[in-house]
Motif scaffolding. Structure first.
Motif, short mmCIF file in Angstrom:
data_model
loop_
_atom_site.label_atom_id
_atom_site.label_comp_id
_atom_site.label_asym_id
_atom_site.label_seq_id
_atom_site.Cartn_x
_atom_site.Cartn_y
_atom_site.Cartn_z
N SER A 126 0.84 -1.20 0.00
CA SER A 126 0.00 0.00 0.00
C SER A 126 0.87 1.24 0.00
O SER A 126 1.91 1.27 0.66
CB SER A 126 -0.90 0.02 1.24
OG SER A 126 -1.65 1.23 1.26
N GLY A 127 0.42 2.27 -0.69
CA GLY A 127 1.11 3.55 -0.69
C GLY A 127 1.01 4.25 0.64
O GLY A 127 1.72 5.23 0.89
N ASN A 128 0.13 3.78 1.51
CA ASN A 128 0.04 4.34 2.86
C ASN A 128 -0.56 3.29 3.79
O ASN A 128 -1.63 2.77 3.54
CB ASN A 128 -0.81 5.61 2.86
CG ASN A 128 -0.59 6.42 4.12
OD1 ASN A 128 -0.77 5.93 5.22
ND2 ASN A 128 -0.17 7.67 3.95
N MET A 129 0.17 2.99 4.85
CA MET A 129 -0.23 1.92 5.78
C MET A 129 -1.09 2.44 6.94
O MET A 129 -1.44 1.66 7.82
CB MET A 129 1.02 1.26 6.37
CG MET A 129 1.89 0.56 5.36
SD MET A 129 1.19 -1.06 4.97
CE MET A 129 2.20 -1.51 3.56
N SER A 130 -1.38 3.73 6.98
CA SER A 130 -2.11 4.25 8.14
C SER A 130 -3.62 4.01 8.00
O SER A 130 -4.17 4.02 6.90
CB SER A 130 -1.84 5.75 8.34
OG SER A 130 -2.54 6.52 7.39
N LEU A 131 -4.27 3.85 9.15
CA LEU A 131 -5.72 3.68 9.18
C LEU A 131 -6.40 4.94 8.63
O LEU A 131 -7.33 4.86 7.82
CB LEU A 131 -6.16 3.42 10.63
CG LEU A 131 -7.65 3.34 10.91
CD1 LEU A 131 -8.32 2.25 10.07
CD2 LEU A 131 -7.90 3.09 12.39
N GLY A 132 -5.90 6.12 9.04
CA GLY A 132 -6.54 7.37 8.65
C GLY A 132 -6.56 7.58 7.15
O GLY A 132 -7.59 7.98 6.59
N VAL A 133 -5.43 7.31 6.48
CA VAL A 133 -5.41 7.52 5.03
C VAL A 133 -6.29 6.51 4.31
O VAL A 133 -6.95 6.85 3.32
CB VAL A 133 -3.96 7.50 4.49
CG1 VAL A 133 -3.94 7.18 3.00
CG2 VAL A 133 -3.29 8.84 4.74
N ASN A 134 -6.32 5.29 4.79
CA ASN A 134 -7.17 4.30 4.12
C ASN A 134 -8.65 4.64 4.30
O ASN A 134 -9.46 4.44 3.38
CB ASN A 134 -6.81 2.89 4.59
CG ASN A 134 -5.52 2.44 3.91
OD1 ASN A 134 -5.54 2.05 2.74
ND2 ASN A 134 -4.39 2.57 4.59
N LEU A 135 -9.00 5.21 5.47
CA LEU A 135 -10.37 5.72 5.66
C LEU A 135 -10.62 6.89 4.69
O LEU A 135 -11.68 6.97 4.05
CB LEU A 135 -10.56 6.18 7.11
CG LEU A 135 -11.90 6.82 7.43
CD1 LEU A 135 -13.04 5.81 7.24
CD2 LEU A 135 -11.91 7.37 8.84
N LEU A 136 -9.64 7.78 4.55
CA LEU A 136 -9.78 8.90 3.62
C LEU A 136 -10.01 8.41 2.19
O LEU A 136 -10.79 9.00 1.43
CB LEU A 136 -8.52 9.78 3.68
CG LEU A 136 -8.48 11.00 2.75
CD1 LEU A 136 -9.60 11.98 3.07
CD2 LEU A 136 -7.12 11.70 2.86
#
Ligand SMILES: NC(=O)C1=CN([C@@H]2O[C@H](COP(=O)(O)OP(=O)(O)OC[C@H]3O[C@@H](n4cnc5c(N)ncnc54)[C@H](OP(=O)(O)O)[C@@H]3O)[C@@H](O)[C@H]2O)C=CC1
Ligand SMILES: O=C(O)C1=N[C@H](C(=O)O)C[C@H](O)C1
Length: 272
Positions: A126-136
């Motif tokens: 994933s290009g971003n592993m954070s919960l917040g970005v995946n929610l975004l």
């Protein structure tokens, strides 16, 4: 469900994310640092991984022999470079282990090789592993779908520290893919990644990208939905790299019980 501590290798151990990952693995239940890898010739080879990460000595010397490390491990956490990641994916496939990939900037050829390795390795990328970005990403897809194919323009703005080498960021591209999915279009055929000079008017339906670099910014992303007379902005600010490291360890633990294959953080987080 596995009950023993998962043995993890951190590659790119001396990097910004490598050090963050070592601190995260050291402090989290259910996982154990098995080895730390850097490239041959690196000045960090032979040094204690804990000392490099600011923990003090932990008895694990940085090695330049990834395959030796992988065969005795269950997973590898990889935030390195596209060339490194392609190499590590092949080795993770040989060792039949989990490969969590945070590396961004991979081209189509790199991605094809990584997907081939996923025949034997359990890969989460994933290009971003954070919960917040995946929610975004989920919110962006919903907003793009709700607003329809025309009338509202979508622009993605990102800012990162001055050392970042790829653009647009992996996260910006992830958000662009989410917007394109919401509009049922292909991002590759509908994106404007650079503007300079007399560009002409904005192509209708395009998803635009703008990149800023400077200082020590960890990661700022905004999805701007611009309509006639009004504008909606969805955004995420990263203030600590531990959000990416926590996501990567969560992905490794999740993938431990999956079949070989290629997965995303949406699969890990159950957001898809
Ligand atoms: N998906 C996500 O959530 C996130 C992704 N990232 C991505 O992670 C990557 C790394 O970022 P960051 O930690 O800031 O970068 P750094 O440059 O600080 O660290 C990268 C590390 O990987 C090493 N490395 C690179 N290529 C190889 C190789 N072929 N073999 C062994 N080691 C290698 C580097 O060694 P050397 O210095 O010798 O090249 C360095 O130690 C980037 O692609 C970034 O965009 C970052 C944060 C979050
Ligand atoms: O290079 C970074 O630092 C980051 N890279 C990722 C990206 O390209 O989006 C994730 C995060 O924003 C930090």
């Amino acid at each position: 469900m596995s009950t023993t501590e998962m043995k993890l290798v951190v590659v790119g151990a001396a990097g910004r994310m490598g050090q963050t990952l070592i601190r995260m693995v050291h402090g989290m239940d259910g996982v154990r640092l098995h080895a730390a890898v850097e490239r041959p010739g690196s000045p960090f080879i032979g040094r204690d991984a804990g000392e490099i990460a600011g923990l003090g000595p932990i008895g694990i010397a940085v090695t330049d022999k990834p395959l030796e490390a992988f065969v005795e491990a269950e997973g590898v956490l990889d935030f390195t470079s596209p060339a490194g990641t392609v190499e590590f994916a092949g080795l993770a496939a040989q060792a039949r282990i989990v490969h969590v990939i945070g590396t961004t900037g991979c081209g189509a050829d790199d991605d094809a090789k990584i997907r081939a390795a996923a025949r034997h390795a359990r890969i989460v990328k994933s290009g971003n592993m954070s919960l917040g970005v995946n929610l975004l990403g989920v919110l962006t897809e919903k907003a793009a779908r709700a607003l329809g194919p025309a009338g509202w323009d979508i622009e993605i703005l990102e800012m990162h520290h001055k050392h970042k080498v790829d653009a647009p960021s992996g996260t910006a591209l992830l958000l662009g893919e989410a917007a394109a999915k919401g509009r049922s279009i292909a991002l590759s055929e509908n994106s404007v990644r650079v503007r300079d000079g007399h560009t002409g008017a904005r192509p209708q339906g395009a998803i635009g990208f703008a990149t800023l670099r400077g200082g020590s910014v960890i990661g700022e992303h905004s999805v701007i939905l611009a309509g006639e007379g009004e504008q909606v902005t969805l955004s995420h600010s990263a203030t600590d790299r531990s959000i990416f490291a926590r996501g990567a360890v969560t992905a490794a633990l999740w993938a431990r019980d999956q079949k070989p294959g290629f997965y995303s953080m949406l699969d890990v987080l159950g957001l898809d």
